[in-house]
Design a protein around this motif. Structure first.
Motif, PDB file in Angstrom:
ATOM      1  N   PHE A 110      24.089  30.548 -19.008  1.00 56.62           N
ATOM      2  CA  PHE A 110      25.458  30.776 -19.454  1.00 56.62           C
ATOM      3  C   PHE A 110      26.188  31.447 -18.295  1.00 56.62           C
ATOM      4  CE2 PHE A 110      22.153  33.420 -21.243  1.00 56.62           C
ATOM      5  CZ  PHE A 110      22.395  34.653 -20.669  1.00 56.62           C
ATOM      6  N   THR A 111      27.490  31.300 -18.265  1.00 57.65           N
ATOM      7  CA  THR A 111      28.250  31.847 -17.144  1.00 57.65           C
ATOM      8  C   THR A 111      28.395  33.354 -17.276  1.00 57.65           C
ATOM      9  OG1 THR A 111      30.339  31.502 -18.298  1.00 57.65           O
ATOM     10  CG2 THR A 111      29.587  29.742 -16.817  1.00 57.65           C
ATOM     11  N   GLY A 112      28.685  33.975 -16.144  1.00 60.72           N
ATOM     12  CA  GLY A 112      28.965  35.397 -16.095  1.00 60.72           C
ATOM     13  C   GLY A 112      29.162  35.793 -14.654  1.00 60.72           C
ATOM     14  N   ASP A 113      30.438  36.004 -14.266  1.00 56.99           N
ATOM     15  CA  ASP A 113      30.734  36.305 -12.861  1.00 56.99           C
ATOM     16  C   ASP A 113      31.729  37.477 -12.710  1.00 56.99           C
ATOM     17  OD1 ASP A 113      33.200  35.058 -13.595  1.00 56.99           O
ATOM     18  OD2 ASP A 113      32.608  33.169 -12.679  1.00 56.99           O
ATOM     19  N   GLU A 114      31.531  38.564 -13.356  1.00 52.12           N
ATOM     20  CA  GLU A 114      30.272  39.147 -13.769  1.00 52.12           C
ATOM     21  C   GLU A 114      30.174  39.251 -15.291  1.00 52.12           C
ATOM     22  OE1 GLU A 114      28.587  43.525 -12.625  1.00 52.12           O
ATOM     23  OE2 GLU A 114      28.911  41.990 -11.117  1.00 52.12           O
ATOM     24  N   CYS A 115      31.252  38.906 -15.993  1.00 56.12           N
ATOM     25  CA  CYS A 115      31.239  38.911 -17.449  1.00 56.12           C
ATOM     26  C   CYS A 115      31.350  37.484 -17.962  1.00 56.12           C
ATOM     27  CB  CYS A 115      32.379  39.776 -17.991  1.00 56.12           C
ATOM     28  SG  CYS A 115      32.209  41.524 -17.568  1.00 56.12           S
ATOM     29  N   LEU A 116      30.952  37.259 -19.212  1.00 55.40           N
ATOM     30  CA  LEU A 116      30.915  35.921 -19.796  1.00 55.40           C
ATOM     31  C   LEU A 116      32.222  35.182 -19.525  1.00 55.40           C
ATOM     32  CD1 LEU A 116      29.176  36.772 -23.189  1.00 55.40           C
ATOM     33  CD2 LEU A 116      28.136  35.725 -21.161  1.00 55.40           C
ATOM     34  N   ALA A 117      32.120  33.948 -18.986  1.00 58.93           N
ATOM     35  CA  ALA A 117      33.275  33.319 -18.334  1.00 58.93           C
ATOM     36  C   ALA A 117      33.600  31.927 -18.840  1.00 58.93           C
ATOM     37  CB  ALA A 117      33.025  33.270 -16.824  1.00 58.93           C
ATOM     38  N   GLY A 118      33.030  31.475 -19.973  1.00 57.17           N
ATOM     39  CA  GLY A 118      33.362  30.156 -20.492  1.00 57.17           C
ATOM     40  C   GLY A 118      32.476  29.065 -19.933  1.00 57.17           C
ATOM     41  N   ARG A 119      32.801  27.808 -20.245  1.00 58.61           N
ATOM     42  CA  ARG A 119      31.929  26.675 -19.939  1.00 58.61           C
ATOM     43  C   ARG A 119      32.344  25.888 -18.691  1.00 58.61           C
ATOM     44  NH1 ARG A 119      32.008  22.750 -23.689  1.00 58.61           N
ATOM     45  NH2 ARG A 119      29.865  22.108 -23.270  1.00 58.61           N
ATOM     46  N   ASN A 120      33.417  26.278 -18.053  1.00 54.58           N
ATOM     47  CA  ASN A 120      33.863  25.574 -16.862  1.00 54.58           C
ATOM     48  C   ASN A 120      32.756  25.590 -15.801  1.00 54.58           C
ATOM     49  OD1 ASN A 120      35.205  24.763 -14.446  1.00 54.58           O
ATOM     50  ND2 ASN A 120      37.150  25.474 -15.279  1.00 54.58           N
ATOM     51  N   PRO A 121      32.411  24.434 -15.216  1.00 56.50           N
ATOM     52  CA  PRO A 121      31.273  24.382 -14.284  1.00 56.50           C
ATOM     53  C   PRO A 121      31.519  25.046 -12.943  1.00 56.50           C
ATOM     54  CG  PRO A 121      32.358  22.249 -14.387  1.00 56.50           C
ATOM     55  CD  PRO A 121      32.973  23.083 -15.463  1.00 56.50           C
ATOM     56  N   VAL A 122      32.723  25.564 -12.680  1.00 56.95           N
ATOM     57  CA  VAL A 122      32.916  26.330 -11.455  1.00 56.95           C
ATOM     58  C   VAL A 122      32.855  27.831 -11.691  1.00 56.95           C
ATOM     59  CG1 VAL A 122      34.222  24.526 -10.279  1.00 56.95           C
ATOM     60  CG2 VAL A 122      35.454  26.274 -11.588  1.00 56.95           C
ATOM     61  N   GLN A 123      32.764  28.261 -12.948  1.00 55.24           N
ATOM     62  CA  GLN A 123      32.541  29.690 -13.197  1.00 55.24           C
ATOM     63  C   GLN A 123      31.082  30.008 -12.881  1.00 55.24           C
ATOM     64  OE1 GLN A 123      36.374  30.300 -13.765  1.00 55.24           O
ATOM     65  NE2 GLN A 123      34.846  31.928 -13.694  1.00 55.24           N
ATOM     66  N   ALA A 163      17.990  27.050  -7.462  1.00 55.04           N
ATOM     67  CA  ALA A 163      19.279  26.652  -6.895  1.00 55.04           C
ATOM     68  C   ALA A 163      20.080  27.821  -6.368  1.00 55.04           C
ATOM     69  CB  ALA A 163      20.102  25.913  -7.944  1.00 55.04           C
ATOM     70  N   THR A 164      19.721  29.026  -6.722  1.00 53.04           N
ATOM     71  CA  THR A 164      20.544  30.180  -6.375  1.00 53.04           C
ATOM     72  C   THR A 164      20.035  30.942  -5.155  1.00 53.04           C
ATOM     73  OG1 THR A 164      21.782  31.981  -7.434  1.00 53.04           O
ATOM     74  CG2 THR A 164      19.419  31.904  -7.835  1.00 53.04           C
ATOM     75  N   PHE A 165      18.991  30.407  -4.494  1.00 53.05           N
ATOM     76  CA  PHE A 165      18.626  30.944  -3.184  1.00 53.05           C
ATOM     77  C   PHE A 165      18.248  29.797  -2.252  1.00 53.05           C
ATOM     78  CE2 PHE A 165      15.197  32.208  -6.242  1.00 53.05           C
ATOM     79  CZ  PHE A 165      14.293  31.195  -5.973  1.00 53.05           C
ATOM     80  N   ALA A 166      18.308  30.073  -0.951  1.00 55.27           N
ATOM     81  CA  ALA A 166      17.963  29.054   0.031  1.00 55.27           C
ATOM     82  C   ALA A 166      16.497  28.654  -0.131  1.00 55.27           C
ATOM     83  CB  ALA A 166      18.214  29.588   1.441  1.00 55.27           C
ATOM     84  N   PRO A 167      16.135  27.430   0.255  1.00 55.75           N
ATOM     85  CA  PRO A 167      14.757  26.986   0.070  1.00 55.75           C
ATOM     86  C   PRO A 167      13.708  27.891   0.698  1.00 55.75           C
ATOM     87  CG  PRO A 167      16.151  25.105   0.545  1.00 55.75           C
ATOM     88  CD  PRO A 167      17.011  26.331   0.720  1.00 55.75           C
ATOM     89  N   ASP A 168      14.050  28.604   1.792  1.00 60.69           N
ATOM     90  CA  ASP A 168      13.077  29.507   2.398  1.00 60.69           C
ATOM     91  C   ASP A 168      13.102  30.903   1.774  1.00 60.69           C
ATOM     92  OD1 ASP A 168      15.385  30.635   3.410  1.00 60.69           O
ATOM     93  OD2 ASP A 168      14.928  30.221   5.517  1.00 60.69           O
ATOM     94  N   SER A 171      17.685  33.967   1.967  1.00 54.18           N
ATOM     95  CA  SER A 171      19.058  34.281   1.572  1.00 54.18           C
ATOM     96  C   SER A 171      19.283  33.783   0.159  1.00 54.18           C
ATOM     97  CB  SER A 171      20.076  33.650   2.539  1.00 54.18           C
ATOM     98  OG  SER A 171      19.940  32.248   2.577  1.00 54.18           O
ATOM     99  N   HIS A 172      20.208  34.423  -0.525  1.00 59.00           N
ATOM    100  CA  HIS A 172      20.474  34.074  -1.919  1.00 59.00           C
ATOM    101  C   HIS A 172      21.949  34.278  -2.210  1.00 59.00           C
ATOM    102  CE1 HIS A 172      20.357  38.455  -2.212  1.00 59.00           C
ATOM    103  NE2 HIS A 172      21.107  38.320  -3.299  1.00 59.00           N
ATOM    104  N   GLN A 173      22.365  33.760  -3.361  1.00 54.73           N
ATOM    105  CA  GLN A 173      23.730  33.962  -3.845  1.00 54.73           C
ATOM    106  C   GLN A 173      23.762  35.041  -4.918  1.00 54.73           C
ATOM    107  OE1 GLN A 173      24.068  29.693  -5.015  1.00 54.73           O
ATOM    108  NE2 GLN A 173      25.991  29.808  -3.893  1.00 54.73           N
ATOM    109  N   TYR A 174      24.912  35.674  -5.043  1.00 54.71           N
ATOM    110  CA  TYR A 174      25.148  36.522  -6.213  1.00 54.71           C
ATOM    111  C   TYR A 174      25.499  35.627  -7.397  1.00 54.71           C
ATOM    112  CZ  TYR A 174      26.578  40.778  -8.675  1.00 54.71           C
ATOM    113  OH  TYR A 174      26.669  41.829  -9.547  1.00 54.71           O
ATOM    114  N   ASP A 175      26.424  34.687  -7.198  1.00 52.34           N
ATOM    115  CA  ASP A 175      26.827  33.725  -8.229  1.00 52.34           C
ATOM    116  C   ASP A 175      26.552  32.309  -7.753  1.00 52.34           C
ATOM    117  OD1 ASP A 175      27.912  35.670  -9.963  1.00 52.34           O
ATOM    118  OD2 ASP A 175      29.846  35.612  -8.942  1.00 52.34           O
ATOM    119  N   GLN A 176      25.964  31.499  -8.636  1.00 50.04           N
ATOM    120  CA  GLN A 176      25.863  30.065  -8.393  1.00 50.04           C
ATOM    121  C   GLN A 176      26.848  29.347  -9.308  1.00 50.04           C
ATOM    122  OE1 GLN A 176      22.584  27.784 -10.406  1.00 50.04           O
ATOM    123  NE2 GLN A 176      21.719  29.842 -10.700  1.00 50.04           N
ATOM    124  N   GLN A 177      27.234  28.130  -8.911  1.00 47.31           N
ATOM    125  CA  GLN A 177      28.115  27.289  -9.716  1.00 47.31           C
ATOM    126  C   GLN A 177      27.440  25.949  -9.981  1.00 47.31           C
ATOM    127  OE1 GLN A 177      31.020  27.666  -6.506  1.00 47.31           O
ATOM    128  NE2 GLN A 177      32.589  28.129  -8.042  1.00 47.31           N
TER     129      GLN A 177
END
Length: 472
Positions: A110-123, A163-168, A171-177
C-alpha cells in the motif's frame, strides 16, 4: 506516548517469547497492559479517515504513517493469543482489504510517502513499510495458519522488496513507485510529506531509517520459510531455496528445498530422516495455483487445493523426494483509473527500460563508492499502452524462460520475460518529474505496433507497471 503507543504490539513478540520459556503469569499481565495503553487501530479502521489519501504536504499523522500501518497488520493477530476473540483474529484480513481498496498497489503493498497516499501508481511506498509488512505477515501465518497470508508474503517479497534497492544492495530508495520512469532529485515531487531525494538510489535518501531496516527483509523471510506444527511436523510457508533441521521425538530430520521459483513452476523438497519417524509435512498451496500437484517418492500425482495447506502425513526414512508443480497462468487486473496490470503466479510484470545511472552527492560524507547516491533515467521510451485481450490474456502475452542470473532480481538476471504488443502514446508525458496520471478512458494511438518486453517487477530499477488501455 508517541511511537510506543502506536507500536504497542511489538512488545507482545518479546513478552510471548519470554512467557513460553518461563510460564511467568505476570508476563501476560504485561501484555494486556501494553494493549490497554496502546492505540486502538480497530476503531480507526472503522472510521472514514483511513479511506482518504493524504494530500500533498498534508498533515503527518501517527495513524496514517505507513510504517506504523505495516507493523500494525500483526497487532490483533498477536492480541488474539491473549483475548481469543474472533473479532481480533479476523481483523488483519479486514485491515488488508481496506488498505487494498483505498491505498493498494499491485505489488501487494500500500502507498505511504510517508502517510497513506491512495492508489495512484506514482505515489510512493516506503522501504521500511515493505520489510515491516513482511514481518507482520510472517507472524500472521504463524498465529493463524491461514494460507492467504503466505500468498501475500510472497507477492510483497518477490516484487516490492527487491525493487526498492539496487541489485547489488549497495544503494536503496526511501520510496519506490509502481510507475517509476525516472529517479531524480526532484523539488517538484508530489509526495505527501517526503523530500525531493526520496526515490534516489543511495546511502540514506530522505532519512536513514531504511538504511537499517532494509536488511530485515531477506533474513526474516528465510527464518520464517519453514515453521513447526503442533504435531511435531513442519510446514513450508514461503517457497525460497532453503533448508531446515529439526528433531521429531529425538530423530534428526532435514528438509531441503531446491527451486528456481518464483521464476519457475516446479519445486523439489528432499526430506531426510536418520531413522523411521512419522510426522506431517504441510505445504502451502498458493490460491492462484489451479491444477497444483504433488508427487511423493515417485508415486502418483496428488491434486492439491489452491489457497490451502496440503498435509502429507506418513513415515519418513532416508531420503524422500517430494516434487511440487504450481501452474502459473497469466492474468490481468484493473488498477487505478482502470489501468491494466499483468501478473503470473506470484510475480507482477513491468516494462523493461534502458537505464542511465548518474552519480550525485559525491561530496557528502560516507558517499565513497560503492555506497554512493545515484539518479536513474530511462534510455528507452516508457509511454506505451498495451494491446492485451483482458479476458484471455494468454492469447496476447507470451512468456519465455531465461537463465536465472547470479542476481536474480536484476534486469540482466531475470529468469522470465514476457512479450506483448503495444503502441506508444505521445501524449503521455512527465508531470512533476514523474509519469503523468493515467486517464481512465481508453487512449487512441496511431503509432506503429511494437513488440515490448516485460520482466518481473522485482527485477526492475525503473519501470511502468500499470498501463493505459488502448482503443480497439
Amino acid at each position: 506516548f508517541g511511537w510506543g503507543r502506536f507500536r504497542w504490539f511489538e512488545g507482545l513478540v518479546s513478552v510471548f517469547y519470554a512467557y513460553e520459556k518461563t510460564a511467568d503469569a505476570w508476563l501476560l499481565d504485561l501484555a494486556r497492559k501494553l494493549q490497554a495503553q496502546g492505540y486502538d487501530y480497530m476503531a480507526f479502521y472503522g472510521g472514514e479517515d483511513v479511506t482518504v489519501p493524504t494530500p500533498r504536504r498534508g498533515l503527518w499523522k501517527w495513524t496514517k504513517h505507513v510504517v506504523n500501518t505495516a507493523m500494525a497488520l500483526k497487532a490483533y493477530g498477536l492480541a488474539w493469543r491473549l483475548t481469543r476473540r474472533e473479532l481480533d483474529r479476523a481483523f488483519p484480513s479486514r485491515m488488508l482489504q481496506l488498505l487494498d481498496r483505498y491505498h493498494g498497489q499491485v505489488t501487494g503493498m500500500f502507498t505511504g510517502d510517508e502517510c497513506l497516499a491512495g492508489r495512484n501508481p506514482v505515489q510512493g511506498t516506503e522501504l521500511c513499510a515493505v520489510v515491516e509488512t513482511l514481518y507482520s505477515l510472517e507472524h500472521l501465518i504463524s498465529v493463524t495458519g491461514e494460507a492467504a497470508f503466505g500468498d501475500r508474503l510472497e507477492r510483497v517479497a518477490f516484487n516490492a522488496l527487491p525493487a526498492t534497492f539496487a541489485p547489488d544492495m549497495w544503494s536503496h530508495q526511501y520510496d519506490q513507485q509502481v510507475n517509476q520512469v525516472q529517479c531524480t532529485i526532484n523539488p517538484d515531487q508530489m509526495w505527501t510529506t517526503n523530500g525531493p531525494d526520496s526515490n534516489l538510489y543511495g546511502l540514506e535518501p530522505n532519512f536513514g531509517c531504511c538504511t537499517s531496516n532494509m536488511h530485515q527483509g531477506w533474513p526474516k523471510l528465510a527464518a520464517h520459510a519453514w515453521m513447526r506444527t503442533p504435531e511435531d511436523g513442519i510446514a513450508a510457508t514461503a517457497y525460497v531455496p532453503s533448508s531446515a533441521r529439526f528433531e521429531v521425538r529425538g530423530t534428526p530430520v532435514r528438509v531441503l528445498l531446491e527451486t528456481d521459483y518464483p521464476f519457475r513452476e516446479t519445486l523439489k523438497i528432499t526430506v531426510t530422516a536418520q531413522r523411521t519417524v512419522r510426522f506431517p509435512l504441510v505445504l502451502r498451496v498458493p490460491a492462484w495455483a489451479e491444477g497444483a500437484v504433488v508427487r511423493v517418492a515417485g508415486g502418483a500425482e496428488q491434486a492439491m487445493k489452491p489457497g490451502s495447506f496440503h498435509r502429507i502425513e506418513q513415515e519418513w526414512k532416508g531420503e524422500v523426494d517430494v516434487n511440487l508443480r504450481f501452474p502459473m497462468r497469466v492474468k490481468t487486473s484493473r488498477r487505478y483509473n482502470d489501468a491494466v496490470a499483468i501478473q503470473r503466479g506470484p510475480l507482477v510484470y513491468s516494462l523493461k527500460l534502458g537505464e542511465q545511472w548518474r552519480r550525485v552527492n559525491a561530496d557528502k560524507p560516507h558517499r565513497e563508492l560503492p555506497h554512493g547516491d545515484f539518479e536513474v533515467r530511462p534510455t528507452t521510451p516508457w509511454n506505451y499502452g498495451l494491446l492485451v485481450e483482458e479476458t484471455r490474456p494468454e492469447t496476447s502475452i507470451s512468456f519465455e524462460e531465461r537463465p536465472v542470473g547470479e542476481r536474480p532480481f536484476s534486469p540482466e538476471g531475470a529468469g522470465m520475460a514476457a512479450k506483448v504488443k503495444g503502441r506508444k502514446l505521445p501524449g503521455w508525458k512527465l508531470a512533476h518529474g514523474w509519469a503523468a496520471e493515467i486517464p481512465p478512458e481508453p487512449q487512441r494511438s496511431s503509432q506503429p505496433v511494437e513488440e515490448l518486453t516485460l520482466i518481473p517487477y522485482g527485477c526492475t530499477n525503473i519501470r511502468v507497471t500499470e498501463f493505459p488501455r488502448l482503443e480497439g
